[in-house]
Design a protein around this motif. Structure first.
Motif, mmCIF file in Angstrom:
data_model
loop_
_atom_site.group_PDB
_atom_site.id
_atom_site.type_symbol
_atom_site.label_atom_id
_atom_site.label_comp_id
_atom_site.label_asym_id
_atom_site.label_seq_id
_atom_site.Cartn_x
_atom_site.Cartn_y
_atom_site.Cartn_z
ATOM 1 N N ALA A 1 52.046 21.689 27.617
ATOM 2 C CA ALA A 1 51.856 22.430 28.810
ATOM 3 C C ALA A 1 52.266 23.983 28.869
ATOM 4 O O ALA A 1 51.997 24.690 29.245
ATOM 5 C CB ALA A 1 52.509 21.591 29.923
ATOM 6 N N GLU A 2 53.664 24.080 28.511
ATOM 7 C CA GLU A 2 54.524 25.277 28.342
ATOM 8 C C GLU A 2 53.435 26.045 27.607
ATOM 9 O O GLU A 2 53.268 27.428 27.839
ATOM 10 C CB GLU A 2 55.786 25.190 27.876
ATOM 11 C CG GLU A 2 56.468 26.466 27.829
ATOM 12 C CD GLU A 2 57.775 26.394 27.590
ATOM 13 O OE1 GLU A 2 58.565 27.411 27.220
ATOM 14 O OE2 GLU A 2 58.231 25.382 27.393
ATOM 15 N N ALA A 3 53.119 25.762 26.284
ATOM 16 C CA ALA A 3 52.339 26.531 25.404
ATOM 17 C C ALA A 3 50.861 26.830 25.974
ATOM 18 O O ALA A 3 50.438 28.050 25.811
ATOM 19 C CB ALA A 3 51.912 25.842 24.079
ATOM 20 N N GLU A 4 50.352 26.232 26.824
ATOM 21 C CA GLU A 4 48.994 26.447 27.269
ATOM 22 C C GLU A 4 49.352 27.400 28.172
ATOM 23 O O GLU A 4 48.562 28.364 28.530
ATOM 24 C CB GLU A 4 48.526 25.117 28.184
ATOM 25 C CG GLU A 4 47.915 24.397 26.824
ATOM 26 C CD GLU A 4 47.410 22.862 27.212
ATOM 27 O OE1 GLU A 4 47.972 22.580 28.262
ATOM 28 O OE2 GLU A 4 46.734 22.265 26.721
ATOM 29 N N ALA A 5 50.502 27.370 29.015
ATOM 30 C CA ALA A 5 50.857 28.429 30.123
ATOM 31 C C ALA A 5 50.958 29.771 29.320
ATOM 32 O O ALA A 5 50.287 30.752 29.939
ATOM 33 C CB ALA A 5 51.954 27.776 31.088
ATOM 34 N N ILE A 6 51.631 29.813 28.364
ATOM 35 C CA ILE A 6 51.631 30.960 27.632
ATOM 36 C C ILE A 6 50.226 31.604 27.120
ATOM 37 O O ILE A 6 50.168 32.813 27.400
ATOM 38 C CB ILE A 6 52.631 30.979 26.443
ATOM 39 C CG1 ILE A 6 54.068 30.443 26.735
ATOM 40 C CG2 ILE A 6 52.605 32.223 25.484
ATOM 41 C CD1 ILE A 6 55.057 30.120 25.629
ATOM 42 N N VAL A 7 49.595 30.750 26.683
ATOM 43 C CA VAL A 7 48.208 31.339 26.172
ATOM 44 C C VAL A 7 47.517 31.705 27.232
ATOM 45 O O VAL A 7 46.612 32.654 27.004
ATOM 46 C CB VAL A 7 47.656 30.012 25.371
ATOM 47 C CG1 VAL A 7 46.241 30.507 24.935
ATOM 48 C CG2 VAL A 7 48.423 29.877 24.097
ATOM 49 N N ALA A 8 47.548 31.103 28.467
ATOM 50 C CA ALA A 8 46.785 31.629 29.565
ATOM 51 C C ALA A 8 46.992 33.108 29.957
ATOM 52 O O ALA A 8 46.082 33.636 30.461
ATOM 53 C CB ALA A 8 47.018 30.520 30.754
ATOM 54 N N ARG A 9 48.078 33.670 29.554
ATOM 55 C CA ARG A 9 48.391 34.958 29.826
ATOM 56 C C ARG A 9 48.003 36.147 28.725
ATOM 57 O O ARG A 9 48.181 36.997 29.046
ATOM 58 C CB ARG A 9 49.977 35.221 29.918
ATOM 59 C CG ARG A 9 50.557 34.167 31.233
ATOM 60 C CD ARG A 9 51.881 34.652 31.373
ATOM 61 N NE ARG A 9 52.897 34.695 30.058
ATOM 62 C CZ ARG A 9 53.758 33.713 29.837
ATOM 63 N NH1 ARG A 9 54.062 32.680 30.317
ATOM 64 N NH2 ARG A 9 54.411 34.227 28.622
ATOM 65 N N ASP A 10 47.565 35.463 27.569
ATOM 66 C CA ASP A 10 47.027 36.315 26.650
ATOM 67 C C ASP A 10 45.929 37.040 26.985
ATOM 68 O O ASP A 10 45.080 36.810 27.767
ATOM 69 C CB ASP A 10 46.753 35.381 25.318
ATOM 70 C CG ASP A 10 46.205 36.100 24.152
ATOM 71 O OD1 ASP A 10 45.913 37.229 23.934
ATOM 72 O OD2 ASP A 10 46.610 35.482 22.954
ATOM 73 N N PRO A 11 45.924 38.509 26.815
ATOM 74 C CA PRO A 11 44.900 39.309 27.079
ATOM 75 C C PRO A 11 43.410 38.867 26.664
ATOM 76 O O PRO A 11 42.427 39.301 27.145
ATOM 77 C CB PRO A 11 45.324 40.593 26.719
ATOM 78 C CG PRO A 11 46.797 40.556 26.769
ATOM 79 C CD PRO A 11 46.917 39.023 26.450
ATOM 80 N N LEU A 12 43.370 38.003 25.657
ATOM 81 C CA LEU A 12 42.218 37.517 24.835
ATOM 82 C C LEU A 12 41.443 36.901 26.019
ATOM 83 O O LEU A 12 40.350 36.636 26.309
ATOM 84 C CB LEU A 12 42.332 37.034 23.446
ATOM 85 C CG LEU A 12 42.783 37.985 22.463
ATOM 86 C CD1 LEU A 12 42.941 37.182 21.305
ATOM 87 C CD2 LEU A 12 41.845 39.186 22.246
ATOM 88 N N VAL A 13 42.372 36.010 26.775
ATOM 89 C CA VAL A 13 41.932 35.126 27.756
ATOM 90 C C VAL A 13 41.796 35.771 28.949
ATOM 91 O O VAL A 13 40.606 35.610 29.681
ATOM 92 C CB VAL A 13 43.146 34.006 27.940
ATOM 93 C CG1 VAL A 13 42.713 32.916 29.196
ATOM 94 C CG2 VAL A 13 43.189 33.306 26.716
ATOM 95 N N THR A 14 42.749 36.490 29.532
ATOM 96 C CA THR A 14 42.441 37.225 30.778
ATOM 97 C C THR A 14 41.295 38.382 30.777
ATOM 98 O O THR A 14 40.891 38.458 31.896
ATOM 99 C CB THR A 14 43.750 37.673 31.333
ATOM 100 O OG1 THR A 14 44.312 39.024 30.242
ATOM 101 C CG2 THR A 14 44.993 36.925 31.324
ATOM 102 N N MET A 15 40.998 38.997 29.804
ATOM 103 C CA MET A 15 40.083 39.978 29.576
ATOM 104 C C MET A 15 38.681 39.187 29.115
ATOM 105 O O MET A 15 37.584 39.962 29.039
ATOM 106 C CB MET A 15 40.442 40.956 28.589
ATOM 107 C CG MET A 15 41.652 41.664 29.061
ATOM 108 S SD MET A 15 42.094 43.132 28.002
ATOM 109 C CE MET A 15 40.720 44.470 28.087
ATOM 110 N N GLN A 16 38.685 37.856 28.996
ATOM 111 C CA GLN A 16 37.491 36.972 28.692
ATOM 112 C C GLN A 16 36.766 37.526 27.229
ATOM 113 O O GLN A 16 35.772 37.581 27.469
ATOM 114 C CB GLN A 16 36.525 36.911 29.925
ATOM 115 C CG GLN A 16 37.096 36.434 30.976
ATOM 116 C CD GLN A 16 36.189 36.582 32.323
ATOM 117 O OE1 GLN A 16 35.336 37.374 32.358
ATOM 118 N NE2 GLN A 16 36.462 35.445 33.053
#
Length: 86
Positions: free
Chosen positions: A59-74
């Motif tokens: 869950a912590e790893a997933e929370a970190i990855v959710a902040r990755d600009p590759l995710v946030t910038m879709q």
């Protein structure tokens, strides 16, 4: 046995190169925090992967990855896999 988290990043059809530098900066911050073990791109240009370490849970790893600009910038689709190493 150490638990690592393998993050697979596959570029989406609408990938924008504008996400690359923010993503690299994000990885640099993870490295400075002692949470990035390894990173690299795929030779075919379809994406890349990185390995998180010193992370308490999936869950912590997933929370970190959710902040990755590759995710946030879709720009890419990222998946996290718990990886048990020997």
């Amino acid at each position: 046995m150490a638990t690592l988290y393998l993050v697979m990043a596959i570029r989406l059809p609408g990938f924008t190169a504008a996400a690359v530098q923010p993503h690299r900066d994000f990885l640099d911050a993870l490295r400075a925090a002692g949470q990035l073990h390894l990173t690299g791109g795929f030779s075919d240009g379809s994406g890349g992967a990185y390995v998180l370490c010193n992370v308490g849970s999936l869950a912590e790893a997933e929370a970190i990855v959710a902040r990755d600009p590759l995710v946030t910038m879709q720009a890419s689709d990222l998946h996290v896999h718990e990886w048990l190493t020997r």
